[in-house]
Design a protein around this motif. Sequence first.
Motif, short mmCIF file in Angstrom:
data_model
loop_
_atom_site.label_atom_id
_atom_site.label_comp_id
_atom_site.label_asym_id
_atom_site.label_seq_id
_atom_site.Cartn_x
_atom_site.Cartn_y
_atom_site.Cartn_z
N PHE A 115 -28.25 -9.83 -31.67
CA PHE A 115 -28.99 -8.62 -31.36
C PHE A 115 -28.96 -8.26 -29.87
N THR A 116 -28.47 -9.15 -29.03
CA THR A 116 -28.50 -8.89 -27.59
C THR A 116 -27.11 -8.79 -26.97
N LEU A 117 -26.07 -8.76 -27.78
CA LEU A 117 -24.71 -8.72 -27.23
C LEU A 117 -24.52 -7.47 -26.37
N GLY A 118 -24.09 -7.67 -25.15
CA GLY A 118 -23.85 -6.57 -24.23
C GLY A 118 -25.10 -5.98 -23.60
N HIS A 119 -26.27 -6.56 -23.90
CA HIS A 119 -27.52 -6.00 -23.39
C HIS A 119 -27.58 -6.03 -21.86
N GLU B 196 -18.32 -10.25 -10.95
CA GLU B 196 -17.70 -10.76 -12.17
C GLU B 196 -18.35 -12.07 -12.60
N ALA B 197 -18.69 -12.93 -11.64
CA ALA B 197 -19.37 -14.19 -11.98
C ALA B 197 -20.74 -13.91 -12.57
N CYS B 198 -21.46 -12.95 -12.00
CA CYS B 198 -22.77 -12.59 -12.56
C CYS B 198 -22.60 -11.99 -13.95
N ALA B 199 -21.54 -11.22 -14.16
CA ALA B 199 -21.28 -10.65 -15.49
C ALA B 199 -20.97 -11.75 -16.50
N ALA B 200 -20.30 -12.81 -16.07
CA ALA B 200 -20.04 -13.94 -16.97
C ALA B 200 -21.34 -14.62 -17.37
N VAL B 201 -22.26 -14.78 -16.41
CA VAL B 201 -23.57 -15.35 -16.73
C VAL B 201 -24.31 -14.45 -17.71
N ALA B 202 -24.21 -13.13 -17.51
CA ALA B 202 -24.85 -12.18 -18.41
C ALA B 202 -24.33 -12.34 -19.83
N ASP B 203 -23.01 -12.46 -19.98
CA ASP B 203 -22.44 -12.59 -21.31
C ASP B 203 -22.84 -13.91 -21.95
N ARG C 4 -34.97 1.13 -21.81
CA ARG C 4 -34.05 2.11 -22.40
C ARG C 4 -32.89 1.44 -23.12
N GLN C 5 -32.33 0.41 -22.53
CA GLN C 5 -31.21 -0.28 -23.17
C GLN C 5 -31.67 -0.97 -24.44
N ALA C 6 -32.81 -1.63 -24.41
CA ALA C 6 -33.30 -2.34 -25.60
C ALA C 6 -33.60 -1.38 -26.74
N LEU C 7 -34.14 -0.22 -26.43
CA LEU C 7 -34.46 0.75 -27.49
C LEU C 7 -33.20 1.24 -28.21
N SER C 8 -32.07 1.23 -27.51
CA SER C 8 -30.82 1.71 -28.10
C SER C 8 -30.11 0.63 -28.91
N LEU D 125 -18.83 -3.15 -28.07
CA LEU D 125 -20.00 -3.10 -28.92
C LEU D 125 -20.90 -1.92 -28.63
N ARG D 126 -20.84 -1.38 -27.42
CA ARG D 126 -21.72 -0.27 -27.09
C ARG D 126 -21.10 1.09 -27.42
#
Length: 520
Positions: free
Chosen positions: A279-283, A264-271, A399-403, A515-516
């Motif tokens: 353009f990168t929300l949720g990437h 969860e802490a790593c996910a917070a850093v990701a967000d 793959r994620q960036a292309l979507s 968003l996804r």
Amino acid sequence: MGGEAGGALRSVELLAALSLATDLGTGQPLEHALRTGVLAVRLGGLAGVPERELADAFHAALLHSVGCTADAHEAARLYGDDIAVRAAYATVDGGRPAEVVGFLLRQAGAGAPPLRRAALLAGALAEGPRRPRRALAAHCEVARRLAPRLGLGGGVGHALGFVFERWDGKGFPAGAAGAAIPLAARLLHVARDADVFRAQAGAEAAAGVVAGRAGTAFDPELAARFARHAGELFAELDGGSAWQAALAVEPGRPGLLAGDALDEACAAVADFADLKSPFTLGHSAGVAELAEAAAWRLRLPPAEVAAVRRAGLLHDLGRVGVSNRVWDKPGPLSDGEWEQVRLHPYYTERALARSPALAPVGALAAGHHERLDGSGYHRGVPAAQLGMPARVLAAADVRQALSEARPHRPALPPAAAAEALAAEARAGRLDAEAVDAVLGATGRRGGRRPWPAGLSEREVQVLRLLARGLSNKAIAARLGVAAKTVGHHVQHLYAKAGVSTRAGATLFAVEHDLLRDGDG
């Protein structure tokens, strides 16, 4: 690194790594936030501050700029370079209108054609304090939402709501004054600005600034104490390692992160990193999900799967150190801009390298743009140096960036994205086995799910477009409704989500994976 990948991680190491990224994102010398934390604890110790409040001040100091991605997109539109403008504002006395106006005259529309710059400057002057109040409210709201996800207590989140307030009540966003500002935040104010001025003009000058702003920007008692003891407070911060000093001075029992708490802490850093651009929300969460699923398909050991997942969450931390002038540019990048882009994996690696526990995941995360034929970046390493975890992460990132939409192109439909990814494998740039695993892990959601916080279908549509940076007028045109109707939807969804700013609503959308499912 915690959980399946080893023992628990000391939480301050992740906070310290995150603080290095915020230094990059605000144009401050590296270890600024770490030095701020050390100074806050030292000053609080001289003032007899209880350990609990010292700990809150320390952790708030490390995270005092964690809201810097909340309005980076908007700041770049107004000022040209969102990082340079934050560095320039750090020395401005916000209680002096002449300094603020001078700052706007220098910075608004910087680098834009004359007519465009004049329009931006006129707009900034006409809005007066409304614009900074709105922007800094977003910074504080994002910081308060991230703090508990990083494993921090309520006192830290509370203090982060007052990062931009002043003793005299002339700060933002609420205009809190005097003792209404938490003690942890008052310690932070003095320590933060003292380090900024020390870096620019030396310790003696910094002490003079702190003394001069006593009773206006700063708690007069804390400011006077700092000025009297500046020499010992600054001791060994110039030549030594602020990282080691911060880890040594952390008050109280060290917090630990492992398992789900670490994820969860790593996910917070990701967000935090993904908020840098609409353009990168949720990437990063998308990359982590794909990479983990692909790693299981390839039967990688559990420790490697955990490392791939966490590397996916942390891989774009270095994006924060590159201006939105580059990330949000709709046209081709210049050679100089490409060089900046090529630096972001390096920034990720270096931010995580100081921690022995985080360094291996940082090294893996930094390889997400490497390619088997040596054409990738930032190191350009050959295939022999890329293990399967790195190959999976690279394929998942592509793959994620292309979507996802980017400033220069729309999002690719699933079939087109799959074909583009397969073409990279055929060309020898991505590993064919990793690509097959990622494509096998790519699935489409089925059926409608209930929306969080009681949001309606229309409110979710509005939220998705709001998060992508559209104005109420643009949302109304997209949905075929009146702008006033959109405004009502925005107010209702803010109330349901418990937020008060666009940045807070965007973070809510990312946290709940809204968003996804589609971007409106």
